[in-house]
Design an enzyme around this catalytic site. Structure first.
Site, PDB file in Angstrom:
ATOM      1  N   ARG A  81       0.500  -1.142   0.101  1.00  0.00           N
ATOM      2  CA  ARG A  81       0.386  -0.344  -0.447  1.00  0.00           C
ATOM      3  C   ARG A  81       0.921   1.697   0.044  1.00  0.00           C
ATOM      4  O   ARG A  81       0.866   2.329  -0.633  1.00  0.00           O
ATOM      5  CB  ARG A  81      -0.892   0.112   1.118  1.00  0.00           C
ATOM      6  CG  ARG A  81      -2.349   1.373   0.797  1.00  0.00           C
ATOM      7  CD  ARG A  81      -2.938   1.068   2.132  1.00  0.00           C
ATOM      8  NE  ARG A  81      -2.245   1.076   3.420  1.00  0.00           N
ATOM      9  CZ  ARG A  81      -2.847   0.750   4.842  1.00  0.00           C
ATOM     10  NH1 ARG A  81      -4.981   0.762   4.460  1.00  0.00           N
ATOM     11  NH2 ARG A  81      -2.744   1.212   5.752  1.00  0.00           N
ATOM     12  N   LYS A 184      -2.513   6.687   1.269  1.00  0.00           N
ATOM     13  CA  LYS A 184      -2.467   7.070   2.727  1.00  0.00           C
ATOM     14  C   LYS A 184      -1.809   7.767   2.413  1.00  0.00           C
ATOM     15  O   LYS A 184       0.254   8.273   1.960  1.00  0.00           O
ATOM     16  CB  LYS A 184      -1.931   5.213   3.489  1.00  0.00           C
ATOM     17  CG  LYS A 184      -2.202   6.377   4.696  1.00  0.00           C
ATOM     18  CD  LYS A 184      -2.220   4.567   5.503  1.00  0.00           C
ATOM     19  CE  LYS A 184      -2.237   4.822   6.925  1.00  0.00           C
ATOM     20  NZ  LYS A 184      -4.078   5.248   7.538  1.00  0.00           N
ATOM     21  N   GLU A 220     -16.317   7.089   3.722  1.00  0.00           N
ATOM     22  CA  GLU A 220     -15.011   6.547   4.842  1.00  0.00           C
ATOM     23  C   GLU A 220     -15.662   7.297   6.054  1.00  0.00           C
ATOM     24  O   GLU A 220     -16.184   8.108   6.010  1.00  0.00           O
ATOM     25  CB  GLU A 220     -13.229   7.433   4.616  1.00  0.00           C
ATOM     26  CG  GLU A 220     -12.293   6.128   3.538  1.00  0.00           C
ATOM     27  CD  GLU A 220     -11.566   6.346   4.261  1.00  0.00           C
ATOM     28  OE1 GLU A 220     -11.040   5.081   5.186  1.00  0.00           O
ATOM     29  OE2 GLU A 220     -10.123   7.215   3.955  1.00  0.00           O
TER      30      GLU A 220
END
Length: 339
Positions: A81, A184, A220
């Site tokens: 990720r 992220k 989210e």
């Protein structure tokens, strides 16, 4: 210092540990891992991380098992990720094998800070990648610093596994469509600070963000993914603005193994009124059940937990995941690295 730590009452915050691990990217290649005891880094005043947001990070945990051994959860997924985040904002990708080596090293070096079994706490591991090269024009850096530090932490939300209330505020977006919501990077979190603080001041655990285009579908939930349980269905939103949560991915696998049908699709806010259970999930939060969603703009409430308690499915998934992380159940899915 160690004698003064109340392992069962740790906040989710920073506590100084002994060492961190670093690696520099210069002249087109990554160097060797270095160990440091300093909490500081030297950054050029024109570094791209300071001016143009070339920064990405990860979060994972190590757990102390009943046998005293340290267990790290799914660090290969965090490594991959971080590479995805790097590609999105044009940073040098840190190799998966080197990432795993750095994580193993930093956990071993700080092993005395891994909270005891059954304390309810864990060792939080924070890898960080920043652009360090000097640039005034808007362009990628030619130099990068990867580092990873650790800190013992308690639950992210003060309620722990107890249900909490969240709110919808349509005046705020966490990320733009086709932007960086699915990686992220720090900018996503900076964009959520103001709304998140307003929510906390009004007694909510987090903001439940809706899609930034139509303001109809769930994206989210603050710093975590959202999922709902409806009968034998595990439902989680699909959106290009959602960070792919490793915890959510793991829960999906566990739910499938329990016979649940997985629905990864757009989820209308109004649909939550039909859910048997709902929760936010992530490395920091693990699973935090949601008792109620208050739509502050439409003055509507969606009560999910009628008695204020966590639902049986959330409880079962939570206990199963924790049992694997702590080594109380066999790691049949190959998620754990035992040190």
């Amino acid at each position: 210092m160690m004698e003064n730590i109340n392992w069962s009452e740790l906040p989710f915050g920073y506590l100084k540990t002994d060492y961190n691990v670093r690696c520099y990217y210069r002249s087109g290649k990554w160097g060797e891992l270095e160990v440091s005891s300093s909490e500081l880094i030297n950054v050029h005043i024109a570094a791209t991380c300071l001016h143009y947001g070339q920064e990405a990070f990860e979060g994972l945990k190590a757990f102390r098992g009943k046998d005293g051994k340290a267990r790290i959860f799914r660090m290969d997924e965090n490594a991959k990720r971080l590479q995805l985040s790097s590609r999105k904002i044009m940073m040098a990708e840190f190799p998966v094998e080197k990432f795993e080596e750095a994580v193993r090293k930093v956990v071993k070096l700080n092993e005395r800070f891994i909270p005891p079994y059954e304390s309810g706490s864990s060792l939080y591991i924070r890898p960080l990648l920043i652009g360090t090269g000097a640039q005034v024009g808007v362009k990628p850096s030619g130099e990068y610093l990867f580092l990873v530090f650790v800190s013992p932490v308690g639950p992210y939300f003060k309620t722990g596994f107890k249900p909490c209330k969240v709110c919808v505020m349509r005046g705020f977006d966490r990320a733009a469509p086709q932007g960086t919501g699915n990686v992220k990077v720090g900018g996503n979190y900076a964009a959520s600070l103001y709304a998140g603080q307003k929510a906390v001041q009004q007694g909510y655990a987090a903001v439940l963000y809706l899609d930034p285009k139509e303001k109809k579908f769930i994206d989210e939930c603050g710093p975590a993914n959202f999922f709902g349980i409806k009968g034998d269905k595990y439902i989680t939103p699909a959106s290009g603005s959602i960070l792919p949560s490793i915890t959510n991915k793991s829960l999906i696998q566990l739910a499938e193994n329990e016979g649940f049908t997985i629905e990864h699709r757009p989820v209308l806010l109004e649909e939550t009124a039909t859910f048997d259970e709902a929760a936010e999930c992530g490395t920091a939060a693990v699973i935090t059940p949601i008792s109620q969603i208050d739509d502050l703009d439409e003055n509507r409430q969606y009560v999910i937990s009628k008695d204020g308690n966590a639902g049986s499915v959330c409880e079962k998934l939570y206990n199963k995941l924790r049992a694997i992380q702590y080594g109380d159940e066999p790691d049949e899915l190959g998620w754990i690295t035992v040190l």
